[in-house]
Motif scaffolding. Structure first.
Motif, short mmCIF file in Angstrom:
data_model
loop_
_atom_site.label_atom_id
_atom_site.label_comp_id
_atom_site.label_asym_id
_atom_site.label_seq_id
_atom_site.Cartn_x
_atom_site.Cartn_y
_atom_site.Cartn_z
N GLU A 82 0.85 -1.19 0.00
CA GLU A 82 0.00 0.00 0.00
C GLU A 82 0.88 1.24 0.00
O GLU A 82 1.88 1.31 0.73
CB GLU A 82 -0.85 -0.02 1.28
N LEU A 83 0.50 2.22 -0.83
CA LEU A 83 1.21 3.51 -0.82
C LEU A 83 0.38 4.47 0.01
O LEU A 83 -0.82 4.60 -0.24
CB LEU A 83 1.30 4.07 -2.24
N ALA A 84 1.02 5.11 0.94
CA ALA A 84 0.24 6.00 1.80
C ALA A 84 0.80 7.41 1.78
O ALA A 84 2.01 7.61 1.60
CB ALA A 84 0.25 5.45 3.23
N ASN B 186 19.58 2.73 -50.82
CA ASN B 186 18.73 3.80 -51.37
C ASN B 186 17.57 3.27 -52.20
O ASN B 186 16.92 4.05 -52.91
CB ASN B 186 19.57 4.74 -52.24
N LYS C 266 5.79 -4.09 -51.01
CA LYS C 266 6.80 -4.93 -51.65
C LYS C 266 6.18 -6.21 -52.20
O LYS C 266 6.60 -6.70 -53.25
CB LYS C 266 7.91 -5.28 -50.64
N ILE D 90 4.27 -5.35 -55.47
CA ILE D 90 5.06 -5.07 -56.68
C ILE D 90 6.05 -6.18 -56.98
O ILE D 90 6.90 -6.05 -57.85
CB ILE D 90 5.79 -3.70 -56.57
N LEU E 170 8.46 -7.56 -55.08
CA LEU E 170 9.83 -7.54 -54.55
C LEU E 170 10.04 -8.62 -53.50
O LEU E 170 11.16 -9.06 -53.29
CB LEU E 170 10.16 -6.17 -53.95
N VAL F 288 6.41 2.73 -59.83
CA VAL F 288 6.59 2.76 -58.37
C VAL F 288 7.35 4.02 -57.98
O VAL F 288 8.40 4.31 -58.55
CB VAL F 288 7.35 1.51 -57.86
N PHE G 274 9.28 5.36 -55.01
CA PHE G 274 9.86 4.89 -53.74
C PHE G 274 9.95 6.02 -52.72
O PHE G 274 9.90 7.20 -53.07
CB PHE G 274 11.24 4.28 -53.99
N ALA H 78 14.68 6.92 -54.96
CA ALA H 78 15.47 5.84 -55.55
C ALA H 78 15.94 6.17 -56.97
O ALA H 78 15.99 5.31 -57.84
CB ALA H 78 14.69 4.51 -55.53
N ASP I 185 5.26 4.82 -52.16
CA ASP I 185 5.64 4.48 -50.79
C ASP I 185 5.95 5.77 -50.03
O ASP I 185 6.99 6.38 -50.23
CB ASP I 185 6.86 3.55 -50.80
N ALA J 69 -7.23 5.62 -17.43
CA ALA J 69 -6.13 5.57 -16.45
C ALA J 69 -6.71 5.47 -15.02
O ALA J 69 -7.58 6.23 -14.65
CB ALA J 69 -5.28 6.81 -16.57
N ALA J 70 -6.23 4.48 -14.32
CA ALA J 70 -6.69 4.33 -12.94
C ALA J 70 -5.94 5.30 -12.05
O ALA J 70 -4.85 5.75 -12.39
CB ALA J 70 -6.43 2.89 -12.48
N SER J 71 -6.52 5.61 -10.96
CA SER J 71 -5.84 6.56 -10.08
C SER J 71 -4.70 5.86 -9.36
O SER J 71 -4.61 4.64 -9.32
CB SER J 71 -6.83 7.11 -9.05
N VAL J 72 -3.81 6.66 -8.80
CA VAL J 72 -2.67 6.13 -8.06
C VAL J 72 -3.21 5.41 -6.82
O VAL J 72 -4.33 5.67 -6.36
CB VAL J 72 -1.73 7.28 -7.67
N ALA J 73 -2.44 4.50 -6.31
CA ALA J 73 -2.88 3.69 -5.18
C ALA J 73 -3.49 4.53 -4.06
O ALA J 73 -3.03 5.65 -3.81
CB ALA J 73 -1.68 2.92 -4.64
N PRO J 74 -4.51 4.04 -3.45
CA PRO J 74 -5.20 4.84 -2.43
C PRO J 74 -4.30 5.16 -1.24
O PRO J 74 -3.37 4.44 -0.93
CB PRO J 74 -6.35 3.92 -1.99
N GLU J 75 -4.65 6.26 -0.66
CA GLU J 75 -3.87 6.65 0.51
C GLU J 75 -4.24 5.80 1.71
O GLU J 75 -5.37 5.36 1.86
CB GLU J 75 -4.17 8.11 0.83
N GLY J 76 -3.26 5.59 2.57
CA GLY J 76 -3.50 4.78 3.75
C GLY J 76 -3.98 5.61 4.91
O GLY J 76 -4.05 6.79 4.87
#
Lengths: 376, 270
Positions: A81-83, A241, B56, B59, B61, B94, B96, B100, B174, B263-270
């Motif tokens: 746990e991060l607190a 090239n 490629k 054509i 190649l 072609v 390139f 080329a 290309d 994005a999930a939030s940062v770990a909950p506070e303790g």
């Protein structure tokens, strides 16, 4: 400097609180690392709370430390746990992925090869290389035949261009090397032959050695250094090239368009350069004869003409023709084997020179045996 | 500049179950699509998704691991591959990625190369044709310049002139806008569009430039690296505004976040 830190046990439940203080940065993480290694190695620890309230600064190293701690706790089934995450750190933690599980890192260490595996790989590569060379010689031969029926397809303009590049422009270095070689040989021979009053045989030694062996060999080695490298670099750069691809999709036969002019040019200029090298070397010998052995140029040349047969000259030229074709083909093949990177151009150019010289020596050995067997 | 003639058939390119890659490692799997006459189809997708590899294969190649490609009805992946390629090469051009152009030849000689090789036109007519082609791409005054003496945009235009030298029915490009400033890229797009509209040339353009896609594409084929294949086909405006696929929306709206889970939030506070 590492800031003060504390680990406390909460009520005998196996729950530990780790509260680092001060900066959690590149300078301090190694000490913190030791602390949490100790924590993790303690079997009594069932849950870990990381209290960041006392942390003043965090950088990438600190972030990675926290992520490492989290992942190791997960692996060891320790609740983590991060607190008290200070508010300013939160965007950085989100950016650094502290809020989501770490993806498994791909292995960055290469699997090592043992000696046997390496030998096997090198053998396979060599066999493949030989196969490609044989295939390439076949494709050049196939391209050569239609050109004989339609001489316009020889691309005379390009052939002459490469004759100038590989032939005329190589004359100064061929002269210098051959002249000095004739000079050195004559000096070395003179020391011994003078004792027997056999000065005139210096002419025999120099002319025979140069015409039959050293003239073709040295010319071919110079061609390998100049032309094989140039051909490999030129075609290799064209590959990088995409010029070779462009020619292919336009419908050009790359062998006929790019390779044949170079092979033909070297097949033409190689023997001519060899004749020039022979003459230069003999001239070097003649200079030593005239200046150090009391031989007149006329007597030296008379002896050269008397000792040299047409067979000597022609056998040398035959060798030279074969060496030149070999050099051109190896240079072109290495160019076509180039991958699409500048590094590859360098490697293939080096390989063109090394392979050419190796094959020249090999071919020379074959010629020597053949000439001996057929008494040429 | 090209051949002003009705196309012999409607389907110019048809790829069926195409799997392409290097060695045994496939980059694209089971790709199927069709390009009709007169279309400008852009093949798009992020870096490394296999756009150039697909080109490629189209054509000739590289040989596909599986599947077939038909160009103007000729199967270039079958047992008679070389003959089929030979038969279509006069009909395709072609462009390139970096032009080329042959560095040892002038711009005029580069454009003249296919004309000298594959036609028996007299030299004076070839010279006139070369002038016409270079004039069309705005490089008539640079005919005797060497490729290294030209800017990136000019090299691309010269390469376009060479690609169009034999009046192809299909033009493959290309990443034509790669490395060009927006104005030069737009000029090149206009040139391609002109060739398509005026001469009916079918085009397959590999690109990831949104501006180019919106300017020239009649239809888009979108590839994706993780899917190893096509994830969307359609008109650019439809893909941009109506696609349900987050990868397509992210690409057209230049918003990578559309592809990520919230994005999930940062770990909950303790």
């Amino acid at each position: 400097m590492m800031g003060p830190q504390s680990t406390t046990e909460a009520g005998g439940t196996g729950r530990r609180v780790w509260a680092p203080s001060g900066p959690l940065t590149l300078k301090t993480v190694s000490d913190h690392w030791k602390t949490f290694q100790n924590l993790l190695s303690d079997p009594a620890v069932k849950a870990l709370v990381v209290d960041l309230s006392g942390v003043e600064a965090v950088d990438s190293a600190g972030l990675v430390l926290l992520k490492g701690l989290r992942d190791r706790c997960a692996a060891a089934s320790i609740a983590y746990e991060l607190a008290h995450v200070p508010e300013p750190f939160r965007p950085f933690f989100v950016f650094g992925g502290l809020d989501r599980p770490t993806h498994e890192k791909p292995s960055t260490t290469r699997v090592g090869e043992n000696a046997l595996e390496r030998l096997g790989r090198l053998t396979m590569e060599t066999l493949q290389d030989i196969g490609e060379l044989i295939e390439f010689v076949g494709s050049v031969t196939v391209a050569f035949l239609p050109c004989c029926l339609h001489p316009k397809r020889f691309r005379l303009k390009e052939v002459l261009y490469y004759v100038q590049r590989s032939g005329s422009e190589a004359m100064p270095i061929v002269f210098l090397v051959s002249f000095l070689m004739g000079l050195i040989m004559a000096f070395q021979a003179a020391v011994q032959l003078r004792q027997f009053g056999a000065n005139i045989f210096v002419a025999d030694l120099v002319s025979l050695a140069l015409t039959r062996e050293l003239g073709p060999l040295m010319t071919a080695i110079i061609l390998a250094g100049r032309s094989a490298a140039a051909f490999a670099a030129e075609i290799g750069t064209m590959k990088v090239n995409e010029e070779v691809d462009a020619l292919t999709v336009m419908g050009f036969n790359v062998t006929e368009f790019l390779i044949m002019p170079k092979v033909n040019a070297l097949a033409f200029s190689g023997p001519l350069l060899t004749l020039f090298a022979n003459a230069s070397g003999i001239f070097g010998g003649m200079v030593v004869g005239a200046l150090g052995l009391d031989l007149t140029p006329a007597s030296f040349l008379t002896e050269v003409v008397a000792i040299l047969s047409l067979t000597d000259v022609v056998s040398g030229l035959a060798k030279s023709l074969a060496f030149s074709i070999l050099v051109a083909m190896v240079g072109c093949l290495r160019g076509l084997q180039t991958e699409k990177s500048a590094d590859s151009v360098g490697r293939m150019t080096t390989s063109a020179v090394v392979s050419s010289i190796f094959l020249i020596i090999l071919a020379d050995a074959v010629f020597t045996v053949l000439f001996h067997v057929f008494d040429i | 500049m090209g051949a002003l003639k009705p196309p012999a058939e409607d389907v110019m390119i048809h790829a069926e179950g195409l799997t392409v890659g290097y060695g045994e490692r496939p980059v694209l799997k089971d790709v199927t699509f069709t390009v009709h006459a007169g279309e400008i189809v852009t093949v798009l997708g992020g870096s490394g998704c296999g756009k150039s590899t697909l080109l490629k294969a189209l054509i000739g190649l590289i040989r596909p691991l599986r599947g077939s490609v038909r160009i103007r009805g000729a199967c270039i992946t079958g047992s008679d591959r070389e003959a089929a390629l030979e038969s279509i090469r006069r009909h395709i051009g072609v462009l390139f990625q970096y032009g080329a152009l042959l560095g040892s030849l002038s711009i005029a000689d580069n454009v003249a190369l296919p004309l000298e090789e594959f036609t028996d036109l007299p030299r004076s007519l070839i010279a006139d044709l070369v002038h016409f082609k270079l004039d069309t791409v705005g490089l008539a005054d640079y005919a005797h310049f060497m490729p290294a003496e030209l800017s990136g945009g000019m090299r691309k235009r010269a390469a376009l002139a060479r690609a169009m030298a034999l009046d192809p029915e299909i033009l493959f490009c290309d990443e034509p806008s790669a490395g060009l400033d927006p104005i030069t890229a737009a000029e090149l797009d206009e040139l391609l569009l002109e060739c398509n509209r005026a001469l009916g040339i079918t085009m397959v353009v590999i690109t990831h430039e949104l501006a180019s896609i919106e300017a020239i594409a009649t239809r888009c084929i979108m590839l994706d690296k993780s899917a190893q294949g096509i994830i969307a086909v359609g008109r650019p405006e439809d893909l941009k505004n109506h696609s349900a696929d987050p990868r397509v929306r992210a690409f057209f709206h230049r918003q990578p976040s559309l592809m990520r889970p919230e994005a999930a939030s940062v770990a909950p506070e303790g």
